[in-house]
Scaffold this motif. Structure first.
Motif, PDB file in Angstrom:
ATOM      1  N   ALA A  79      27.566  33.995  27.851  1.00  0.00           N
ATOM      2  CA  ALA A  79      28.119  34.991  28.768  1.00  0.00           C
ATOM      3  C   ALA A  79      28.520  34.392  30.113  1.00  0.00           C
ATOM      4  CB  ALA A  79      27.144  36.143  28.963  1.00  0.00           C
ATOM      5  N   ALA A  80      27.690  33.553  30.696  1.00  0.00           N
ATOM      6  CA  ALA A  80      28.018  32.974  32.008  1.00  0.00           C
ATOM      7  C   ALA A  80      29.256  32.088  31.925  1.00  0.00           C
ATOM      8  CB  ALA A  80      26.825  32.184  32.547  1.00  0.00           C
ATOM      9  N   ASP A  81      29.368  31.312  30.853  1.00  0.00           N
ATOM     10  CA  ASP A  81      30.540  30.460  30.686  1.00  0.00           C
ATOM     11  C   ASP A  81      31.803  31.296  30.488  1.00  0.00           C
ATOM     12  OD1 ASP A  81      29.101  28.079  30.926  1.00  0.00           O
ATOM     13  OD2 ASP A  81      28.636  28.052  28.782  1.00  0.00           O
ATOM     14  N   ILE A  82      31.696  32.329  29.683  1.00  0.00           N
ATOM     15  CA  ILE A  82      32.845  33.198  29.452  1.00  0.00           C
ATOM     16  C   ILE A  82      33.225  33.902  30.753  1.00  0.00           C
ATOM     17  CG2 ILE A  82      33.701  35.215  28.200  1.00  0.00           C
ATOM     18  CD1 ILE A  82      31.778  34.401  25.890  1.00  0.00           C
ATOM     19  N   MET A  83      32.219  34.297  31.512  1.00  0.00           N
ATOM     20  CA  MET A  83      32.461  34.958  32.797  1.00  0.00           C
ATOM     21  C   MET A  83      33.293  34.039  33.704  1.00  0.00           C
ATOM     22  SD  MET A  83      30.893  37.781  34.360  1.00  0.00           S
ATOM     23  CE  MET A  83      30.403  38.291  35.983  1.00  0.00           C
ATOM     24  N   SER A  84      32.954  32.761  33.734  1.00  0.00           N
ATOM     25  CA  SER A  84      33.733  31.805  34.526  1.00  0.00           C
ATOM     26  C   SER A  84      35.169  31.757  34.047  1.00  0.00           C
ATOM     27  CB  SER A  84      33.124  30.402  34.432  1.00  0.00           C
ATOM     28  OG  SER A  84      31.846  30.391  34.985  1.00  0.00           O
ATOM     29  N   GLU A  85      35.348  31.726  32.742  1.00  0.00           N
ATOM     30  CA  GLU A  85      36.693  31.697  32.171  1.00  0.00           C
ATOM     31  C   GLU A  85      37.483  32.956  32.542  1.00  0.00           C
ATOM     32  OE1 GLU A  85      38.077  29.135  30.378  1.00  0.00           O
ATOM     33  OE2 GLU A  85      36.239  28.010  30.743  1.00  0.00           O
ATOM     34  N   VAL A  86      36.805  34.096  32.566  1.00  0.00           N
ATOM     35  CA  VAL A  86      37.464  35.356  32.925  1.00  0.00           C
ATOM     36  C   VAL A  86      38.001  35.276  34.351  1.00  0.00           C
ATOM     37  CG1 VAL A  86      37.014  37.794  33.503  1.00  0.00           C
ATOM     38  CG2 VAL A  86      36.246  36.861  31.304  1.00  0.00           C
ATOM     39  N   TYR A  87      37.191  34.784  35.271  1.00  0.00           N
ATOM     40  CA  TYR A  87      37.628  34.765  36.668  1.00  0.00           C
ATOM     41  C   TYR A  87      38.635  33.653  36.954  1.00  0.00           C
ATOM     42  CZ  TYR A  87      34.816  38.727  37.633  1.00  0.00           C
ATOM     43  OH  TYR A  87      34.329  40.009  37.615  1.00  0.00           O
ATOM     44  N   ILE A  88      38.589  32.599  36.194  1.00  0.00           N
ATOM     45  CA  ILE A  88      39.648  31.583  36.303  1.00  0.00           C
ATOM     46  C   ILE A  88      40.971  32.200  35.845  1.00  0.00           C
ATOM     47  CG2 ILE A  88      40.525  29.432  35.284  1.00  0.00           C
ATOM     48  CD1 ILE A  88      37.548  28.476  35.260  1.00  0.00           C
ATOM     49  N   ILE A 107      39.421  40.289  29.815  1.00  0.00           N
ATOM     50  CA  ILE A 107      38.071  39.932  29.354  1.00  0.00           C
ATOM     51  C   ILE A 107      38.063  39.741  27.838  1.00  0.00           C
ATOM     52  CG2 ILE A 107      35.691  40.769  29.089  1.00  0.00           C
ATOM     53  CD1 ILE A 107      36.119  42.234  31.824  1.00  0.00           C
ATOM     54  N   VAL A 108      38.666  40.676  27.119  1.00  0.00           N
ATOM     55  CA  VAL A 108      38.697  40.594  25.650  1.00  0.00           C
ATOM     56  C   VAL A 108      39.385  39.304  25.207  1.00  0.00           C
ATOM     57  CG1 VAL A 108      39.715  41.637  23.582  1.00  0.00           C
ATOM     58  CG2 VAL A 108      38.525  43.075  25.254  1.00  0.00           C
ATOM     59  N   ARG A 109      40.500  38.961  25.844  1.00  0.00           N
ATOM     60  CA  ARG A 109      41.213  37.726  25.480  1.00  0.00           C
ATOM     61  C   ARG A 109      40.348  36.487  25.737  1.00  0.00           C
ATOM     62  NH1 ARG A 109      45.195  40.736  27.639  1.00  0.00           N
ATOM     63  NH2 ARG A 109      45.151  39.729  29.680  1.00  0.00           N
ATOM     64  N   GLN A 110      39.610  36.478  26.832  1.00  0.00           N
ATOM     65  CA  GLN A 110      38.775  35.312  27.118  1.00  0.00           C
ATOM     66  C   GLN A 110      37.603  35.206  26.146  1.00  0.00           C
ATOM     67  OE1 GLN A 110      39.782  32.845  29.094  1.00  0.00           O
ATOM     68  NE2 GLN A 110      41.563  34.178  29.215  1.00  0.00           N
ATOM     69  N   VAL A 111      37.037  36.332  25.756  1.00  0.00           N
ATOM     70  CA  VAL A 111      35.956  36.298  24.749  1.00  0.00           C
ATOM     71  C   VAL A 111      36.518  35.778  23.434  1.00  0.00           C
ATOM     72  CG1 VAL A 111      34.360  37.705  23.375  1.00  0.00           C
ATOM     73  CG2 VAL A 111      34.560  38.093  25.842  1.00  0.00           C
ATOM     74  N   ARG A 112      37.713  36.245  23.053  1.00  0.00           N
ATOM     75  CA  ARG A 112      38.342  35.755  21.824  1.00  0.00           C
ATOM     76  C   ARG A 112      38.612  34.256  21.915  1.00  0.00           C
ATOM     77  NH1 ARG A 112      42.924  40.337  20.813  1.00  0.00           N
ATOM     78  NH2 ARG A 112      41.549  41.935  19.998  1.00  0.00           N
ATOM     79  N   ASN A 113      39.126  33.815  23.055  1.00  0.00           N
ATOM     80  CA  ASN A 113      39.392  32.383  23.245  1.00  0.00           C
ATOM     81  C   ASN A 113      38.109  31.580  23.103  1.00  0.00           C
ATOM     82  OD1 ASN A 113      42.081  32.900  23.697  1.00  0.00           O
ATOM     83  ND2 ASN A 113      41.939  32.708  25.925  1.00  0.00           N
ATOM     84  N   TRP A 114      37.028  32.101  23.650  1.00  0.00           N
ATOM     85  CA  TRP A 114      35.743  31.405  23.571  1.00  0.00           C
ATOM     86  C   TRP A 114      35.274  31.316  22.118  1.00  0.00           C
ATOM     87  CZ3 TRP A 114      33.264  28.664  27.163  1.00  0.00           C
ATOM     88  CH2 TRP A 114      31.973  28.233  26.871  1.00  0.00           C
ATOM     89  N   LYS A 115      35.409  32.416  21.399  1.00  0.00           N
ATOM     90  CA  LYS A 115      35.014  32.414  19.986  1.00  0.00           C
ATOM     91  C   LYS A 115      35.876  31.438  19.195  1.00  0.00           C
ATOM     92  CE  LYS A 115      33.040  37.025  19.706  1.00  0.00           C
ATOM     93  NZ  LYS A 115      33.143  38.358  19.108  1.00  0.00           N
ATOM     94  N   ARG A 116      37.171  31.437  19.496  1.00  0.00           N
ATOM     95  CA  ARG A 116      38.083  30.521  18.811  1.00  0.00           C
ATOM     96  C   ARG A 116      37.695  29.077  19.106  1.00  0.00           C
ATOM     97  NH1 ARG A 116      43.011  33.119  19.423  1.00  0.00           N
ATOM     98  NH2 ARG A 116      42.529  32.907  21.555  1.00  0.00           N
ATOM     99  N   TRP A 143      43.732  46.774  32.289  1.00  0.00           N
ATOM    100  CA  TRP A 143      44.300  45.429  32.399  1.00  0.00           C
ATOM    101  C   TRP A 143      43.184  44.382  32.453  1.00  0.00           C
ATOM    102  CZ3 TRP A 143      44.130  41.752  36.426  1.00  0.00           C
ATOM    103  CH2 TRP A 143      45.036  40.700  36.308  1.00  0.00           C
ATOM    104  N   PHE A 144      42.166  44.640  33.258  1.00  0.00           N
ATOM    105  CA  PHE A 144      41.047  43.712  33.408  1.00  0.00           C
ATOM    106  C   PHE A 144      40.259  43.604  32.102  1.00  0.00           C
ATOM    107  CE2 PHE A 144      36.742  42.713  35.298  1.00  0.00           C
ATOM    108  CZ  PHE A 144      37.052  41.409  35.654  1.00  0.00           C
ATOM    109  N   ASN A 145      40.055  44.731  31.421  1.00  0.00           N
ATOM    110  CA  ASN A 145      39.367  44.699  30.126  1.00  0.00           C
ATOM    111  C   ASN A 145      40.136  43.858  29.119  1.00  0.00           C
ATOM    112  OD1 ASN A 145      37.287  46.281  31.045  1.00  0.00           O
ATOM    113  ND2 ASN A 145      38.044  48.164  30.112  1.00  0.00           N
ATOM    114  N   GLY A 146      41.460  43.969  29.125  1.00  0.00           N
ATOM    115  CA  GLY A 146      42.279  43.148  28.234  1.00  0.00           C
ATOM    116  C   GLY A 146      42.090  41.672  28.522  1.00  0.00           C
TER     117      GLY A 146
END
Length: 183
Positions: free
Chosen positions: A46-55, A78-87, A73-76
């Protein structure tokens, strides 16, 4: 998350205003963290993904349109960054599996796969920074952005053969530098 007009804050953010970024971060971080925890399979990430979201928020603040709700817009984002992290996690798994399969394959392909796996596991950033920019571009686009050689050629507007030779050179340099680090 407060229902305010985010446009001025995002405009200031896109212009490099650190105070605006701090304000947006403070107002959105709890919402972002909760959503990330709901979407990601690992709380440790979560913390790593959070960093990616704000970048990504910093990069795309200028793309926000005031007629759309900020929360959506912000939720979108976040969802994209979580998907990127999973990928990225899935890619690491595939690379490790590929290394196992390539154990009996030519040394160049095996070394390339091993470097990919090590790069994702050990963060090759300090070693990558030692590469010339043109070689570093190829490695980052290939292994961190999952671009094909053809896509890289189109993106950089250079011949495919040049991409392949830079790729070969970069892998050779990374191998050499990695061996020096391993000692």
């Amino acid at each position: 998350m407060k229902n305010i007009d985010w446009s001025p804050w995002l405009i200031r953010m896109s212009q490099g205003d650190e105070e605006a970024f701090r304000t947006v971060y403070e107002e959105t971080r709890e919402h972002a963290y909760r959503l990330i925890c709901y979407l990601s399979s690992s709380k440790e990430d979560a913390a790593d993904i959070m960093s990616e979201v704000y970048i990504e928020l910093l990069k795309s603040a200028d793309k926000y349109r005031p007629e759309q709700p900020f929360t959506a817009w912000f939720n979108g984002l976040i969802v994209r960054q979580v998907r990127n992290w999973k990928r990225k996690s899935w890619r690491l798994y595939r690379i490790v599996e590929k290394v196992k399969l390539l154990a009996d394959v030519s040394p160049d392909r095996k070394a390339e796969a091993e470097l990919s796996a090590v790069g994702d596991q050990l963060e090759l950033l300090p070693i990558l920074r030692k590469l010339p920019l043109k070689a570093r571009e190829i490695i980052v686009l290939r292994y961190y952005q999952d671009c094909s050689m053809e896509e890289i050629a189109a993106l950089l507007e250079i011949p495919l053969g040049t991409v392949k030779s830079r790729h070969h050179y970069a892998l050779k340099q990374l191998r050499r530098q990695f061996e020096e680090v391993q000692g």
